[in-house]
Scaffold this motif. Structure first.
Motif, PDB file in Angstrom:
ATOM      1  N   LEU A 233      11.236  26.260  36.486  1.00 25.69           N
ATOM      2  CA  LEU A 233      11.895  26.307  37.784  1.00 25.69           C
ATOM      3  C   LEU A 233      13.378  26.633  37.586  1.00 25.69           C
ATOM      4  O   LEU A 233      14.082  25.914  36.868  1.00 25.69           O
ATOM      5  CB  LEU A 233      11.743  24.949  38.474  1.00 25.69           C
ATOM      6  N   PRO A 234      13.863  27.714  38.180  1.00 26.61           N
ATOM      7  CA  PRO A 234      15.270  28.090  37.987  1.00 26.61           C
ATOM      8  C   PRO A 234      16.221  27.007  38.499  1.00 26.61           C
ATOM      9  O   PRO A 234      15.947  26.336  39.495  1.00 26.61           O
ATOM     10  CB  PRO A 234      15.405  29.375  38.819  1.00 26.61           C
ATOM     11  N   GLU A 235      17.326  26.857  37.822  1.00 24.33           N
ATOM     12  CA  GLU A 235      18.324  25.863  38.217  1.00 24.33           C
ATOM     13  C   GLU A 235      18.837  26.161  39.621  1.00 24.33           C
ATOM     14  O   GLU A 235      19.166  27.303  39.954  1.00 24.33           O
ATOM     15  CB  GLU A 235      19.490  25.880  37.224  1.00 24.33           C
ATOM     16  N   GLY A 236      18.873  25.154  40.447  1.00 22.87           N
ATOM     17  CA  GLY A 236      19.402  25.299  41.791  1.00 22.87           C
ATOM     18  C   GLY A 236      18.382  25.689  42.838  1.00 22.87           C
ATOM     19  O   GLY A 236      18.640  25.569  44.045  1.00 22.87           O
ATOM     20  N   LEU A 237      17.187  26.163  42.415  1.00 20.26           N
ATOM     21  CA  LEU A 237      16.191  26.618  43.389  1.00 20.26           C
ATOM     22  C   LEU A 237      15.674  25.455  44.229  1.00 20.26           C
ATOM     23  O   LEU A 237      15.512  25.589  45.445  1.00 20.26           O
ATOM     24  CB  LEU A 237      15.038  27.311  42.678  1.00 20.26           C
ATOM     25  N   LEU A 238      15.414  24.327  43.597  1.00 18.55           N
ATOM     26  CA  LEU A 238      14.925  23.166  44.337  1.00 18.55           C
ATOM     27  C   LEU A 238      15.941  22.712  45.383  1.00 18.55           C
ATOM     28  O   LEU A 238      15.585  22.407  46.521  1.00 18.55           O
ATOM     29  CB  LEU A 238      14.603  22.027  43.376  1.00 18.55           C
ATOM     30  N   GLY A 239      17.206  22.681  45.000  1.00 16.23           N
ATOM     31  CA  GLY A 239      18.239  22.286  45.948  1.00 16.23           C
ATOM     32  C   GLY A 239      18.323  23.233  47.125  1.00 16.23           C
ATOM     33  O   GLY A 239      18.527  22.802  48.276  1.00 16.23           O
ATOM     34  N   GLU A 240      18.144  24.532  46.880  1.00 15.26           N
ATOM     35  CA  GLU A 240      18.160  25.511  47.956  1.00 15.26           C
ATOM     36  C   GLU A 240      16.968  25.302  48.889  1.00 15.26           C
ATOM     37  O   GLU A 240      17.095  25.410  50.118  1.00 15.26           O
ATOM     38  CB  GLU A 240      18.152  26.923  47.378  1.00 15.26           C
ATOM     39  N   ALA A 241      15.807  24.982  48.307  1.00 11.92           N
ATOM     40  CA  ALA A 241      14.627  24.708  49.127  1.00 11.92           C
ATOM     41  C   ALA A 241      14.829  23.445  49.970  1.00 11.92           C
ATOM     42  O   ALA A 241      14.450  23.405  51.148  1.00 11.92           O
ATOM     43  CB  ALA A 241      13.393  24.567  48.244  1.00 11.92           C
ATOM     44  N   GLN A 242      15.419  22.428  49.386  1.00 14.23           N
ATOM     45  CA  GLN A 242      15.661  21.191  50.136  1.00 14.23           C
ATOM     46  C   GLN A 242      16.612  21.431  51.307  1.00 14.23           C
ATOM     47  O   GLN A 242      16.458  20.830  52.376  1.00 14.23           O
ATOM     48  CB  GLN A 242      16.208  20.121  49.197  1.00 14.23           C
ATOM     49  N   ALA A 243      17.569  22.324  51.128  1.00 15.88           N
ATOM     50  CA  ALA A 243      18.490  22.647  52.224  1.00 15.88           C
ATOM     51  C   ALA A 243      17.779  23.371  53.364  1.00 15.88           C
ATOM     52  O   ALA A 243      18.243  23.335  54.512  1.00 15.88           O
ATOM     53  CB  ALA A 243      19.645  23.499  51.689  1.00 15.88           C
ATOM     54  N   LEU A 244      16.653  24.018  53.059  1.00 16.66           N
ATOM     55  CA  LEU A 244      15.895  24.756  54.085  1.00 16.66           C
ATOM     56  C   LEU A 244      14.850  23.897  54.797  1.00 16.66           C
ATOM     57  O   LEU A 244      14.180  24.375  55.712  1.00 16.66           O
ATOM     58  CB  LEU A 244      15.196  25.953  53.431  1.00 16.66           C
ATOM     59  N   LEU A 245      14.709  22.653  54.383  1.00 20.02           N
ATOM     60  CA  LEU A 245      13.647  21.791  54.925  1.00 20.02           C
ATOM     61  C   LEU A 245      13.632  21.723  56.449  1.00 20.02           C
ATOM     62  O   LEU A 245      12.551  21.721  57.058  1.00 20.02           O
ATOM     63  CB  LEU A 245      13.745  20.387  54.320  1.00 20.02           C
ATOM     64  N   PRO A 246      14.793  21.634  57.129  1.00 21.91           N
ATOM     65  CA  PRO A 246      14.736  21.573  58.598  1.00 21.91           C
ATOM     66  C   PRO A 246      14.004  22.756  59.239  1.00 21.91           C
ATOM     67  O   PRO A 246      13.447  22.616  60.333  1.00 21.91           O
ATOM     68  CB  PRO A 246      16.215  21.551  59.003  1.00 21.91           C
ATOM     69  N   ASP A 247      13.983  23.904  58.558  1.00 27.44           N
ATOM     70  CA  ASP A 247      13.280  25.078  59.088  1.00 27.44           C
ATOM     71  C   ASP A 247      11.769  24.977  58.915  1.00 27.44           C
ATOM     72  O   ASP A 247      11.027  25.745  59.539  1.00 27.44           O
ATOM     73  CB  ASP A 247      13.756  26.350  58.381  1.00 27.44           C
ATOM     74  N   HIS A 248      11.320  24.053  58.081  1.00 25.34           N
ATOM     75  CA  HIS A 248       9.906  24.015  57.727  1.00 25.34           C
ATOM     76  C   HIS A 248       9.208  22.704  58.124  1.00 25.34           C
ATOM     77  O   HIS A 248       8.014  22.559  57.898  1.00 25.34           O
ATOM     78  CB  HIS A 248       9.743  24.252  56.226  1.00 25.34           C
ATOM     79  N   ARG A 249       9.953  21.785  58.698  1.00 23.46           N
ATOM     80  CA  ARG A 249       9.361  20.554  59.211  1.00 23.46           C
ATOM     81  C   ARG A 249       9.254  20.633  60.726  1.00 23.46           C
ATOM     82  O   ARG A 249      10.250  20.865  61.405  1.00 23.46           O
ATOM     83  CB  ARG A 249      10.212  19.345  58.811  1.00 23.46           C
ATOM     84  N   PRO A 250       8.058  20.435  61.284  1.00 23.03           N
ATOM     85  CA  PRO A 250       7.938  20.476  62.740  1.00 23.03           C
ATOM     86  C   PRO A 250       8.630  19.278  63.395  1.00 23.03           C
ATOM     87  O   PRO A 250       8.855  18.265  62.766  1.00 23.03           O
ATOM     88  CB  PRO A 250       6.423  20.440  62.978  1.00 23.03           C
TER      89      PRO A 250
END
Length: 250
Positions: A233-250
């Motif tokens: 897993l590339p460094e920082g990718l998980l953090g970027e995904a976590q920042a996008l969570l509001p777009d993916h949680r109903p």
């Protein structure tokens, strides 16, 4: 680069929103020119219903989400297009992200090429796999992968942004008997057409087949077509995904 396996249950657990956010984060990183092509293959850590972005705008969306939660499934909103898809832990999710210098062309060609890839690997497993929409199927589309022209086995969807594309595929291996009534409730709430009989699973088509064998066949097909180099897993990718969570949680 090949990323294989789900996120640790301590991160994703029963909330599959982080898993679908990973695909969005990968595509954004590739679109910025910070990474090359990535193939992520994993088995979900929880049963999920991944809604399309158009579903969110429908009047019955809240009712559909409530039905998902009542069934013990994790609701999330996925990046690619299409309508709601459902899968249990006995499924295989394949997210393929690649740079796209030809943007915005190529969408139809990719559907055709990946349709050939998926039908070819499934036929190699002894399944009468075909490309085409099954009447009444969930997330309907002319590029669905079906068995015998009767039941849907693999749903495919795309998203394109400037400089990158995401092609996602979800293979239902087991759990069709659970998915049918749930999808009936979800599509009923969304006021969209659906027929129970359109839902299939690979284990129903080939009893005794092991999901591990299927996963290896998928990887072999992608290796032959694209070449794969296992990575971390590339460094920082998980953090970027976590920042996008509001777009993916109903």
């Amino acid at each position: 680069m090949l990323l294989r396996g789900p996120l640790p249950e301590t991160l994703a657990g029963d909330d599959q929103a982080l898993e679908v956010a990973m695909a969005q984060a990968m595509m954004r990183r590739v679109s910025r020119g910070e990474a090359g092509a990535v193939l992520r293959v994993y088995r979900p850590t929880a049963a999920a219903v991944a809604f399309g972005r158009r579903d969110v705008r429908l009047p019955g969306f809240d009712e559909a989400v409530a039905a998902v939660r009542a069934a013990g499934f994790s609701p999330c909103v996925r990046a690619p297009g299409g309508r709601a898809v459902a899968y249990t832990r006995d499924a295989l999710v394949v997210d393929h992200v690649s740079p796209d210098p030809e943007w915005p062309s190529g969408l139809e060609r990719r559907f055709e090429e990946f349709g050939e890839l998926w039908t070819g690997l499934l036929r190699g497993l002894g399944v009468d796999a075909r490309v085409g929409e099954v009447p009444g199927e969930y997330c309907p589309g002319s590029h669905s992968i079906n068995a015998r022209g009767v039941v849907k086995l693999v749903g495919t969807a795309q998203r394109m942004v400037r400089g990158a594309w995401l092609f996602s595929a979800v293979l239902v291996f087991e759990g069709a008997a659970v998915l049918r009534p749930l999808l009936r409730d979800v599509y009923g709430a969304l006021d969209l057409p659906f027929e129970d009989a359109s839902v299939g699973s690979l284990s129903e088509e080939r009893p005794g087949l092991d999901l591990g064998v299927v996963e290896e066949a998928v990887l072999a097909a992608y290796e032959e077509r694209f070449g794969l180099t296992p990575g971390d897993l590339p460094e920082g990718l998980l953090g970027e995904a976590q920042a996008l969570l509001p777009d993916h949680r109903p």
